[in-house]
Design a protein around this motif. Sequence first.
Motif, short mmCIF file in Angstrom:
data_model
loop_
_atom_site.label_atom_id
_atom_site.label_comp_id
_atom_site.label_asym_id
_atom_site.label_seq_id
_atom_site.Cartn_x
_atom_site.Cartn_y
_atom_site.Cartn_z
N ARG A 44 0.51 -1.76 -0.23
CA ARG A 44 -0.02 0.04 0.03
C ARG A 44 0.75 1.28 0.21
NH1 ARG A 44 -3.50 0.36 4.48
NH2 ARG A 44 -3.52 -1.69 4.67
N ALA A 45 2.17 1.19 0.89
CA ALA A 45 2.70 2.67 0.58
C ALA A 45 3.79 2.26 -0.84
CB ALA A 45 3.83 2.03 1.60
N VAL A 46 3.81 1.18 -1.34
CA VAL A 46 4.28 2.10 -2.74
C VAL A 46 3.39 2.26 -3.13
CG1 VAL A 46 6.35 0.51 -4.23
CG2 VAL A 46 5.98 0.12 -2.15
N SER A 47 1.98 1.80 -3.99
CA SER A 47 0.73 2.25 -4.32
C SER A 47 1.06 3.58 -4.19
CB SER A 47 0.25 1.21 -4.03
OG SER A 47 0.38 0.14 -4.63
N PHE A 48 0.82 3.72 -2.50
CA PHE A 48 0.68 5.21 -2.37
C PHE A 48 1.63 6.66 -3.50
CE2 PHE A 48 -1.01 9.26 -0.28
CZ PHE A 48 -0.26 9.48 0.17
N THR A 49 2.53 6.16 -2.81
CA THR A 49 3.81 6.38 -3.57
C THR A 49 3.75 7.46 -5.05
OG1 THR A 49 4.96 5.60 -1.69
CG2 THR A 49 6.04 6.69 -3.45
N ILE A 50 3.61 5.80 -5.77
CA ILE A 50 3.17 5.76 -7.29
C ILE A 50 2.16 7.07 -7.66
CG2 ILE A 50 2.87 4.62 -9.09
CD1 ILE A 50 4.41 2.14 -8.18
N ALA A 51 1.18 6.35 -7.03
CA ALA A 51 -0.28 7.55 -7.72
C ALA A 51 0.22 8.39 -7.06
CB ALA A 51 -0.77 7.33 -6.47
N ALA A 52 1.15 9.05 -6.38
CA ALA A 52 1.18 10.32 -6.04
C ALA A 52 2.35 11.04 -6.68
CB ALA A 52 1.97 11.23 -4.31
N GLY A 53 2.86 10.34 -7.50
CA GLY A 53 3.58 10.52 -9.27
C GLY A 53 5.41 10.49 -8.73
#
Length: 515
Positions: free
Chosen positions: A7-16
């Motif tokens: 989830r942390a990684v997805s969140f990071t990617i989604a934030a660009g």
Amino acid sequence: MSDKLQRAVSFTIAAGYQLDKQAFDFLNTLSQTEDPVKLMEEVIKKIKNLPQKTLFIQRSFLEEIVEKALPEVKEEKSSLVTPPSPILEAKKVFHAYAKDIDADIKVIEDPTDEICETGSIEEYLEYFQDRFQRIQRFLRRRMDVKDATSISEALKSSVNSKVKVIGMVAEKRQRKQRVFLTVEDLEASVTVLVTPSTSQEVIKKAHMLLLDQVVCIKAIKGRNDLFIAEDIVWPDVPKRKPNKASIPVYAALISDLHIGSKMFMREEFSRFVLWLNGKFGNESLKNLASHVKYVVIAGDLVEGIGIYPGQLDELAITDIYEQYGMVSKFIEQIPDYIELIIIPGNHDASRRALPQPAIPKDYAEPLCEARKVYSLGNPSTVRLHEVELLLYHGRSLDDIVASIPNVSFQTPDKAMKLLLQSRHLAPVYGKKTPIAPEKRDFMIIERPPDIFHAGHVHVIKYDTYRGTLIVNSGAWQKRTEFQKKMGVTPNPGIAPIVNLQTLQVTPINFTASYV
Ligand code: D5M
Ligand code: ZN
Ligand code: FE
């Protein structure tokens, strides 16, 4: 990967943003004792306030935040410290030469608004007539072809007389050392025999013939309406001096990102984007980056969905809109003063058949919101300063590799040279390359380009042919299972950078973490 870490990684990617390898490893270790999602939220908040845009999040940045927010892991830190990654070291101020010059870009041909095929039989006839007539015109401009007659005219001439016709290759059969061709013009067809007793040279030329291409056959009229070939002439591009820019501006020619594939080379592509920003590479590479005014992407921006059997297993993002959303996260990091030109490939959300209109607005929206983009059809022609570029994804290269000896997936430059000789981007009809019967054949190479840029085969290669710089721009996707089956060995992660003032190519290898 644990749920939380995921989830942390997805969140990071989604934030660009992207975590570099060391930062990821650090987060992984940390996630055993701390909440990685909370940490990343903190990190993103901080990073957004930084004056400089960055794509990669470095380990040292995470450590800094951890130090402040989570003092309890401080002791552990020492064992986790590794030398800082050189990637984000931008000690000197990056002064971009390309920022101070005006873009000079003109779209010369783009099929997007001219596509109107309905698929009727009449359209196929019109399509092939247009192909035949326009390529015939190129041939007739040649001194040695000017006086070619129609096939029916030539069939009337007496046995043993010399004949010269222009026709489309309808059939090509090989029997031992001989090649039999069926050649057609708008009214008649004839069988042409190529034998080694004429010359080995002509036999070789016959092997290089592609179906449905238009050529001139010089022959001796034999008995039974048979022509014995003496020579084969291609329309070809004239030998000439290419146009060059008057100032040292560069174009980065890339293709085949395949974002959404598990095999997409995220780190390598991020390095490319960092390099454009003057944040990656040694001084000479940074100097090169400062001259880049154009980035051209010749198709396959995304991996797409349902493109080949078993593709689902290799998808990291299974929604096509999200795939384009991820593309936009990358391209918004390309400096504003750089002009971006894109065309679709066979994995993109445009129609499959050639010519392809520009990626539909519905899908391309996040891209256009992220930054200014010239989104064109496949193929298209643009002029950058004085230099004309023919942009084409390259699907038909598969058909050429499959049908011509000595041309393989490892030598896309040779296949591209054959296209220039044919004055056509997709001569072979009815094999792997779907072609829509437009009234006008958009695949004809009307204007000999200064640069002919294609991709698709995932192998970077370049060469010069009769004044045209041929570039196949490789890929940013690791070898897929499908490519293994097909015997394709790509060399991804290398970008060819072209100096528009000299037409010299510098390939930069982004697979090395430090150059
Ligand atoms: O194509 C990437 C590479 O895979 C390129 O070298 C052609 C090869 N390829 C793609 N599709 C096929 C089919 N159907 N048969 C044989 N080889 C193929 P890309 O479109 O970029 O994924
Ligand atoms: Zn591709
Ligand atoms: Fe492709």
